[in-house]
Design a protein around this motif. Structure first.
Motif, PDB file in Angstrom:
ATOM      1  N   THR A  35      -6.742  18.191  -1.307  1.00  0.00           N
ATOM      2  CA  THR A  35      -7.583  17.864  -2.466  1.00  0.00           C
ATOM      3  C   THR A  35      -7.170  16.557  -3.142  1.00  0.00           C
ATOM      4  OG1 THR A  35      -6.171  19.060  -4.058  1.00  0.00           O
ATOM      5  CG2 THR A  35      -7.869  20.341  -2.908  1.00  0.00           C
ATOM      6  N   CYS A  36      -6.074  15.948  -2.695  1.00  0.00           N
ATOM      7  CA  CYS A  36      -5.604  14.739  -3.357  1.00  0.00           C
ATOM      8  C   CYS A  36      -6.592  13.589  -3.157  1.00  0.00           C
ATOM      9  CB  CYS A  36      -4.211  14.343  -2.862  1.00  0.00           C
ATOM     10  SG  CYS A  36      -4.206  13.555  -1.242  1.00  0.00           S
ATOM     11  N   LYS A  37      -6.504  12.594  -4.013  1.00  0.00           N
ATOM     12  CA  LYS A  37      -7.431  11.466  -3.963  1.00  0.00           C
ATOM     13  C   LYS A  37      -6.921  10.320  -3.093  1.00  0.00           C
ATOM     14  CE  LYS A  37      -9.424  12.656  -8.425  1.00  0.00           C
ATOM     15  NZ  LYS A  37      -9.624  12.275  -9.849  1.00  0.00           N
ATOM     16  N   GLY A  38      -5.905  10.609  -2.290  1.00  0.00           N
ATOM     17  CA  GLY A  38      -5.467   9.643  -1.306  1.00  0.00           C
ATOM     18  C   GLY A  38      -6.281   9.778  -0.034  1.00  0.00           C
ATOM     19  N   ILE A  39      -6.050   8.880   0.893  1.00  0.00           N
ATOM     20  CA  ILE A  39      -6.683   8.971   2.208  1.00  0.00           C
ATOM     21  C   ILE A  39      -5.769   9.826   3.059  1.00  0.00           C
ATOM     22  CG2 ILE A  39      -7.447   7.669   4.225  1.00  0.00           C
ATOM     23  CD1 ILE A  39      -7.777   5.253   2.322  1.00  0.00           C
ATOM     24  N   ILE A  40      -6.151  11.068   3.269  1.00  0.00           N
ATOM     25  CA  ILE A  40      -5.233  12.021   3.893  1.00  0.00           C
ATOM     26  C   ILE A  40      -5.450  12.091   5.395  1.00  0.00           C
ATOM     27  CG2 ILE A  40      -6.693  14.041   3.485  1.00  0.00           C
ATOM     28  CD1 ILE A  40      -3.828  15.425   2.796  1.00  0.00           C
ATOM     29  N   VAL A  41      -4.339  12.027   6.128  1.00  0.00           N
ATOM     30  CA  VAL A  41      -4.341  12.181   7.578  1.00  0.00           C
ATOM     31  C   VAL A  41      -3.559  13.461   7.868  1.00  0.00           C
ATOM     32  CG1 VAL A  41      -3.744  11.147   9.797  1.00  0.00           C
ATOM     33  CG2 VAL A  41      -4.378   9.676   7.863  1.00  0.00           C
ATOM     34  N   ASP A  42      -4.277  14.539   8.138  1.00  0.00           N
ATOM     35  CA  ASP A  42      -3.655  15.835   8.385  1.00  0.00           C
ATOM     36  C   ASP A  42      -3.255  15.905   9.853  1.00  0.00           C
ATOM     37  OD1 ASP A  42      -2.892  18.444   8.675  1.00  0.00           O
ATOM     38  OD2 ASP A  42      -4.568  19.282   7.539  1.00  0.00           O
ATOM     39  N   LEU A  43      -1.982  15.676  10.133  1.00  0.00           N
ATOM     40  CA  LEU A  43      -1.512  15.582  11.505  1.00  0.00           C
ATOM     41  C   LEU A  43      -1.346  16.939  12.180  1.00  0.00           C
ATOM     42  CD1 LEU A  43       1.175  12.841  10.791  1.00  0.00           C
ATOM     43  CD2 LEU A  43      -0.949  12.516  12.074  1.00  0.00           C
ATOM     44  N   ILE A  44      -1.396  18.007  11.399  1.00  0.00           N
ATOM     45  CA  ILE A  44      -1.262  19.351  11.951  1.00  0.00           C
ATOM     46  C   ILE A  44      -2.605  20.075  11.945  1.00  0.00           C
ATOM     47  CG2 ILE A  44      -0.202  21.629  11.670  1.00  0.00           C
ATOM     48  CD1 ILE A  44       1.727  19.593  12.746  1.00  0.00           C
ATOM     49  N   GLY A  45      -3.205  20.167  10.774  1.00  0.00           N
ATOM     50  CA  GLY A  45      -4.431  20.937  10.630  1.00  0.00           C
ATOM     51  C   GLY A  45      -5.562  20.463  11.518  1.00  0.00           C
TER      52      GLY A  45
ATOM     53  N   ILE B 112       0.837  13.366  -8.568  1.00  0.00           N
ATOM     54  CA  ILE B 112       1.460  12.049  -8.416  1.00  0.00           C
ATOM     55  C   ILE B 112       0.547  11.108  -7.638  1.00  0.00           C
ATOM     56  CG2 ILE B 112       3.365  10.796  -7.311  1.00  0.00           C
ATOM     57  CD1 ILE B 112       5.099  13.312  -7.853  1.00  0.00           C
ATOM     58  N   ILE B 113       0.003  11.601  -6.546  1.00  0.00           N
ATOM     59  CA  ILE B 113      -0.864  10.771  -5.699  1.00  0.00           C
ATOM     60  C   ILE B 113      -2.146  10.409  -6.427  1.00  0.00           C
ATOM     61  CG2 ILE B 113      -2.237  10.757  -3.561  1.00  0.00           C
ATOM     62  CD1 ILE B 113       0.004  12.526  -2.345  1.00  0.00           C
ATOM     63  N   ASP B 114      -2.723  11.371  -7.147  1.00  0.00           N
ATOM     64  CA  ASP B 114      -3.952  11.101  -7.902  1.00  0.00           C
ATOM     65  C   ASP B 114      -3.701  10.050  -8.985  1.00  0.00           C
ATOM     66  OD1 ASP B 114      -5.203  12.908  -6.321  1.00  0.00           O
ATOM     67  OD2 ASP B 114      -5.401  14.477  -7.844  1.00  0.00           O
ATOM     68  N   GLY B 115      -2.509  10.091  -9.603  1.00  0.00           N
ATOM     69  CA  GLY B 115      -2.187   9.099 -10.625  1.00  0.00           C
ATOM     70  C   GLY B 115      -2.110   7.702 -10.040  1.00  0.00           C
TER      71      GLY B 115
ATOM     72  N   ARG C 112       0.854  -1.186   0.000  1.00  0.00           N
ATOM     73  CA  ARG C 112       0.000   0.000   0.000  1.00  0.00           C
ATOM     74  C   ARG C 112       0.890   1.236   0.000  1.00  0.00           C
ATOM     75  NH1 ARG C 112      -5.367   0.311   1.590  1.00  0.00           N
ATOM     76  NH2 ARG C 112      -6.189   2.398   1.236  1.00  0.00           N
ATOM     77  N   PRO C 113       0.750   2.102  -1.002  1.00  0.00           N
ATOM     78  CA  PRO C 113       1.589   3.307  -1.013  1.00  0.00           C
ATOM     79  C   PRO C 113       1.240   4.232   0.153  1.00  0.00           C
ATOM     80  CG  PRO C 113      -0.021   3.361  -2.799  1.00  0.00           C
ATOM     81  CD  PRO C 113      -0.129   2.015  -2.179  1.00  0.00           C
ATOM     82  N   VAL C 114       2.268   4.723   0.829  1.00  0.00           N
ATOM     83  CA  VAL C 114       2.104   5.650   1.940  1.00  0.00           C
ATOM     84  C   VAL C 114       3.015   6.847   1.705  1.00  0.00           C
ATOM     85  CG1 VAL C 114       2.388   6.014   4.412  1.00  0.00           C
ATOM     86  CG2 VAL C 114       1.525   3.821   3.580  1.00  0.00           C
ATOM     87  N   TYR C 115       2.437   8.027   1.747  1.00  0.00           N
ATOM     88  CA  TYR C 115       3.208   9.257   1.547  1.00  0.00           C
ATOM     89  C   TYR C 115       3.299  10.042   2.851  1.00  0.00           C
ATOM     90  CZ  TYR C 115       3.604   8.890  -3.507  1.00  0.00           C
ATOM     91  OH  TYR C 115       3.952   8.479  -4.770  1.00  0.00           O
TER      92      TYR C 115
END
Length: 272
Positions: A84-94, A56-59, A7-10
């Motif tokens: 706005t990316c199509k990944g599952i985003i975990v915003d650790l700051i916001g 890149i993430i959307d691709g 599973r790709p993780v960014y």
């Protein structure tokens, strides 16, 4: 998708990415059955860079499993674009900044890099001084200014002294020295002479014979130094020495450097 698939993780950041990696990887450890392809992209400092990362993430999301994205971007416009990316985003700051702003009654600075940069110059310089001290006092190389040590790690060879002292210095600004225990010390059944005035600063490390033999074999295959018998003798002797001198100690065989450092800080009541 099965648990065997990568599973790709960014880990995304407008600074070094260290915080994103640390917090993100801590969360991922709770899913040991899954396999991850980890990619860190630090220093996303412009909206153009942010849009390029999103592309890149959307691709990837369009052709395979949806990437998981850990973000510690502080700058609001960067954070909004990454969201706005199509990944599952975990915003650790916001996720938490708004809560703190309301609690403190003041807006966040929005400045990236404060956690690992030069924002607190005094604290940064003290960490660098601690690193220099740890390097000078690695493996008993120097006895100069040993009284300045906040902790002295004592252990047989290859029990994790060096990486632990370096971690304590770099991450916590602790003045840490380390000193090896050798056969002569076990024959005398006492602390090495240079350590006797500082026994209250000593902390011992141990291991298990199989693990220590494995590590030593990587350096000196087939040597008496790496033999299971020698490793067992040294570890038993070291633990007897710790007990007789009331030196706290832990077994490093299955413990990470981070866990060892946390234990040492707690048991020795050390603070930066």
């Amino acid at each position: 998708m099965t648990n065997d698939d990568l599973r790709p993780v960014y880990f995304l950041s407008d600074s070094t990415g260290i915080t994103a990696e640390t917090l993100g990887n801590t969360l991922l450890t709770q899913f040991p059955a899954n396999r991850f392809d980890r990619i860190t992209i630090p220093f996303i400092t412009t909206t153009e860079q942010a849009r390029s990362v999103v592309k890149i993430i959307d691709g990837l999301a369009a052709t395979g499993p949806q990437p998981i994205v850990f973000s510690t971007a502080v700058t609001s416009d960067i954070r909004q674009i990454l969201a706005t990316c199509k990944g599952i985003i975990v915003d650790l700051i916001g996720t938490h900044v708004g809560q703190l702003e309301r609690a403190l009654g003041t807006p966040a600075s929005g400045e990236p890099g404060r956690a690992h940069g030069l924002g607190n110059a005094v604290r940064y310089q003290s960490r660098m001084a601690a690193v220099e001290y740890a390097m000078e006092h690695d493996d008993g190389q120097s006895l100069r200014a040993l009284e300045k040590a906040q902790v002295i790690l004592v252990a047989p060879s290859r029990c994790g002294k060096t990486p632990t002292t370096m971690y304590l210095a770099l991450q916590h600004g602790i003045f840490a020295a380390n000193f090896p225990l050798v056969d002569e010390d076990f024959e005398r059944e006492g602390l090495p002479k240079p350590l006797k005035p500082f026994v209250s600063k000593c902390f011992g490390l141990s291991s298990n014979p199989q693990r220590l033999s494995q590590i030593r074999t990587e350096r000196r295959r087939g040597s008496p130094y790496a033999s299971l018998r020698q490793c067992g003798f040294e570890l038993r002797s070291a633990e007897q020495l710790y007990v007789s001198h009331r030196i706290p100690y832990l077994n490093s065989a299955t413990v990470s450097v981070e866990e060892m450092a946390a234990t040492i800080l707690q048991k020795m009541n050390l603070k930066h």
